[in-house]
Design an enzyme around this catalytic site. Sequence first.
Site, PDB file in Angstrom:
ATOM      1  N   SER B 187       0.838  -1.207   0.000  1.00 59.24           N
ATOM      2  CA  SER B 187       0.000   0.000   0.000  1.00 59.24           C
ATOM      3  C   SER B 187       0.869   1.252   0.000  1.00 59.24           C
ATOM      4  O   SER B 187       0.539   2.243  -0.645  1.00 59.24           O
ATOM      5  CB  SER B 187      -0.991  -0.002   1.162  1.00 59.24           C
ATOM      6  OG  SER B 187      -0.343  -0.006   2.396  1.00 59.24           O
ATOM      7  N   ASP B 188       1.991   1.224   0.700  1.00 60.54           N
ATOM      8  CA  ASP B 188       2.932   2.354   0.623  1.00 60.54           C
ATOM      9  C   ASP B 188       3.491   2.496  -0.784  1.00 60.54           C
ATOM     10  O   ASP B 188       3.633   3.607  -1.302  1.00 60.54           O
ATOM     11  CB  ASP B 188       4.100   2.122   1.592  1.00 60.54           C
ATOM     12  CG  ASP B 188       3.673   2.172   3.036  1.00 60.54           C
ATOM     13  OD1 ASP B 188       3.541   3.272   3.585  1.00 60.54           O
ATOM     14  OD2 ASP B 188       3.448   1.098   3.626  1.00 60.54           O
ATOM     15  N   ASP B 189       3.842   1.368  -1.387  1.00 61.55           N
ATOM     16  CA  ASP B 189       4.417   1.414  -2.734  1.00 61.55           C
ATOM     17  C   ASP B 189       3.428   2.023  -3.724  1.00 61.55           C
ATOM     18  O   ASP B 189       3.793   2.875  -4.544  1.00 61.55           O
ATOM     19  CB  ASP B 189       4.790   0.004  -3.202  1.00 61.55           C
ATOM     20  CG  ASP B 189       5.914  -0.604  -2.383  1.00 61.55           C
ATOM     21  OD1 ASP B 189       6.682   0.155  -1.776  1.00 61.55           O
ATOM     22  OD2 ASP B 189       6.014  -1.841  -2.347  1.00 61.55           O
ATOM     23  N   GLY B 192       2.977   5.712  -3.159  1.00 59.05           N
ATOM     24  CA  GLY B 192       4.168   6.420  -3.626  1.00 59.05           C
ATOM     25  C   GLY B 192       4.201   6.527  -5.141  1.00 59.05           C
ATOM     26  O   GLY B 192       4.539   7.577  -5.706  1.00 59.05           O
TER      27      GLY B 192
END
Lengths: 411, 411
Positions: B187-189, B192
Amino acid sequence: MPDEAKPGTPPPEAPREDPRLPLTGLRVVELGHYIAAPFATRLLADLGAEVIKVEPPGGDPHRDWGARVNGHAVWFSIHGRNKLSVTLDLRTAEGKEKLRALLARADALVENLRPGAIERMGLGPEALHAMNPRLVIARVSGYGQDGPYRDKPAFGAIGEAMGGLRHLTANPGQADLPPPRCGVSISDDLAGMYAAMALVSACWGRDRSPEGKGTVIDLDLVSSVFSLMEGMLPEYGLLGRVRQPMGAALPSAAPTNTYPCADGKWLAVAGNSDPIFRRLMTRIGREDLADDPRMAGNSGRCANAAELDEAIAAWTRTLPAKEAQDALEAVEVPCSRLFDMKDCVEDPHFQARDMLLPVEDPLIGATVPHPAAPFRFQGIAPRDMVRWPGPAVGAHNEHVFESLLKQEAKP
Amino acid sequence: MPDEAKPGTPPPEAPREDPRLPLTGLRVVELGHYIAAPFATRLLADLGAEVIKVEPPGGDPHRDWGARVNGHAVWFSIHGRNKLSVTLDLRTAEGKEKLRALLARADALVENLRPGAIERMGLGPEALHAMNPRLVIARVSGYGQDGPYRDKPAFGAIGEAMGGLRHLTANPGQADLPPPRCGVSISDDLAGMYAAMALVSACWGRDRSPEGKGTVIDLDLVSSVFSLMEGMLPEYGLLGRVRQPMGAALPSAAPTNTYPCADGKWLAVAGNSDPIFRRLMTRIGREDLADDPRMAGNSGRCANAAELDEAIAAWTRTLPAKEAQDALEAVEVPCSRLFDMKDCVEDPHFQARDMLLPVEDPLIGATVPHPAAPFRFQGIAPRDMVRWPGPAVGAHNEHVFESLLKQEAKP
């Protein structure tokens, strides 16, 4: 079409532009099918680009994928939104000529045919740049435009498997059941996202350089997945460590895992900081563990993660997932049930953030709920970013071939 | 530093620009920590942007994550690559003043502090735009800059859970083991990647408009995951269907699954087209199934997927995964073992595509293998896109504060 277009149903002959969107004025031709290239262009279209999807007369086979209503796949309402659809038979000289004319007037091309396919049509990068030196060409394929596997057919599952993701998506020692997919076409999605990002970057660089030259971008499913492998390559290269699957746990933080609840649902809990850990242990009646010197600091907790997981699971098993979540959130422990689509639709967050947009779709013959674009811009409501749903095959033939192609070529 | 910089080790006082990269000339300030915002800026830096990572004097805590060599986390060699690092204590007036001066000279800011944090520093969007109207501000958070959960702490696992991905990442009826993570901070990837894409798009739109105004972009982990839910929202909204996990199978194609091999490894096979299905069945000695009228067409095979899966597994169980893969590839059936990092490094594809780049890292004190950037551009070798590895904390203080800040502000 009626004179007064309703939201979501603009007359195909006069597609709306929104000058507030960042990519308004960027013309992108899509020679795509299925997922990766069309996802790239859908994101560009959400951002305001004028995307012209070139389809064979029968349409992109993706139009037949998955659940249908009124004979039309509901996914395509989203996957094709904000795009213009034109049909061309690229096996004919006339079809190729029209595509060439379109590309002479375009900023960019996104394609995900087999490597070599556009060259065989006489529309390879060299030929296209001879005609339109400004064109940015983004090519998406399974393994890339060169290398030993270039000509193998691309399947999303292969990108996931070879890029290293599927090996990790498993519980340790999971012997009887295969490591599951993450449930969506993740390698296509990632490659499409990278294609969109690289394409806009190339356009930015082109438009500020005096020469204004386009370029060719080579994106592949395997690299797109492999790019998410964090520090695993140097861990192997320098230390010989091969990262193994950790189930729902994290390799370097504890306690953080997913725990079974009384109603058969699961609760993900991130209790891995000193103050959160203490609040979590207190709430589940295990102050003894919060005070236990073995559990001091993240490294102590990692060394005893199994014991902590068992203590947390013993508590979650006594409550339905929603109640367990409410109890932990009341003491500010980050956690979430594993939402299914019904949970998403019913959650106040999705409503308050305007993430579920009602879009009138004349093909489906209903108001279709669309997910909002994942990015939002100051002063632009999420619903304004969905200008129209996936159009009928060839809906914009007249607009594009009768009007747009009469314009001068861009360069 | 030596006078002659080796590849991957430029002197920090004179970072190299490469005019061939598309974002050369774009100055981006990162006020980020951990994964999402720093991943966005790493992609921008790979694309050529001048990224200035602002860290507290102790450095981004990500520098301590995961495996270390020589006291330095190997992941940060990748995660911080191509960036300039400066340190500022933003609790002091001097620190804030220097950040303000930096932002006066920047094209864009990427931040993933808690919502409201930059406002509390007096550096909210309004204040920043009063000083630099051109600034594009990309904000990444768990739930977004508004909505009921805005102030909850953001954890990647929560984004996965609430965005709908973790519910799907499971085998049907998986009762004893939790649905696994896909093994990376997905989810961060995703957030980003969307931040990078939206930021460049906003810069493209800004730089071609007469006003040249910046904007504010709101990205959140939950929406980023939710954006990948294919047609599941309208499937639920129009048909009441809640998509359930399918393990390693696909909901609408068969046979495609992941099968156990004699050596305990797994083989993903995509046998779901008429000609591939026939070749697959012939190779495993089950022409009877290829000829079986019940298996005609994808819909027939979907209705009998379990029987086909059992037939394929009965064959894969007799061979090690590599041999099974070779046998199926010889008859052009798409398949792949689930690669771990060792498999990636040993595969000719990764070598031939220059995906494993040796980068000298003076902090690690070794040549660190880096994954290439996921996008490649005509005429630029993958190794030229890694200009230097993640730098020491504050390595570029002098360059940035003594030289860059002497330049006039941009607008």
